[in-house]
Design an enzyme around this catalytic site. Sequence first.
Site, short mmCIF file in Angstrom:
data_model
loop_
_atom_site.label_atom_id
_atom_site.label_comp_id
_atom_site.label_asym_id
_atom_site.label_seq_id
_atom_site.Cartn_x
_atom_site.Cartn_y
_atom_site.Cartn_z
N GLU A 42 0.85 -1.19 0.00
CA GLU A 42 0.00 0.00 0.00
C GLU A 42 0.89 1.24 0.00
O GLU A 42 1.52 1.56 1.01
CB GLU A 42 -0.92 0.02 1.23
N ARG A 46 0.72 10.26 0.92
CA ARG A 46 1.13 11.23 1.94
C ARG A 46 2.31 12.07 1.50
O ARG A 46 2.64 13.07 2.14
CB ARG A 46 1.46 10.50 3.25
N THR A 69 -4.30 6.24 1.52
CA THR A 69 -4.61 7.62 1.87
C THR A 69 -5.40 8.32 0.76
O THR A 69 -5.14 9.48 0.44
CB THR A 69 -3.34 8.43 2.23
N LYS A 129 -11.42 -1.42 6.37
CA LYS A 129 -10.25 -1.16 7.21
C LYS A 129 -10.73 -0.56 8.52
O LYS A 129 -11.34 0.52 8.50
CB LYS A 129 -9.29 -0.20 6.49
#
Length: 208
Positions: A42, A46, A69, A129
């Site tokens: 993943e 960011r 994200t 998640k």
Amino acid sequence: MTLSLLDIMRTSAVIPVIAIDDPEHAVPLAKALVAGGIRVLEVTLRTQHGLGAIKAMTSVEGAIVGVGTLTMPEEFAAARDAGAVFGVSPGLTPALIAAAKSSGLPLLPGVMTPSEVMIAREQGFKQLKLFPAVPAGGVGMLNGIGGPLPDVTFCPTGGISIETAPQFLKLKNVACVGGSWLTPKDLIANGEWDQITALARAASALRA
């Protein structure tokens, strides 16, 4: 063959949460993780190098690269075009739901409460998640949700370590966990890929 989101979650016991500060690190990092048995990666948005890192990592044999994200609708198509085969978001909004469906990018959305789980499930999301997992109640929360909502499968992320991961992985409604301990910034900065491979091997062994 196209893997379903559940197939992807079951591929690796741990999905590393990756932030790339130097694009030159993307490929060697992916190779180090895959060598240790961690194939699902993943790559978060960011940093400014997220999309470039995704594109680079897709060249690594065996790597299943996703984007993390996701917070803005326009990021879905950009990540898909970079080669991401799944997406992860910290939460779920109507705009993100629409973007996921229009882009075709399988989404693992973040939830924190039973109501959020139920809203996500109503929209067709049954792989979720739990985030942030430990502040949200951790193992106790997942056990509690598993009773009334047994058809939902989780990847808890946030505050989990290699020491606590086994407690999560033994739960029936947990397919994998997310963690940043596989990709310490100092090891990446110093190019200590063998040590990252060792961390990946240890994480892979958690499935057994």
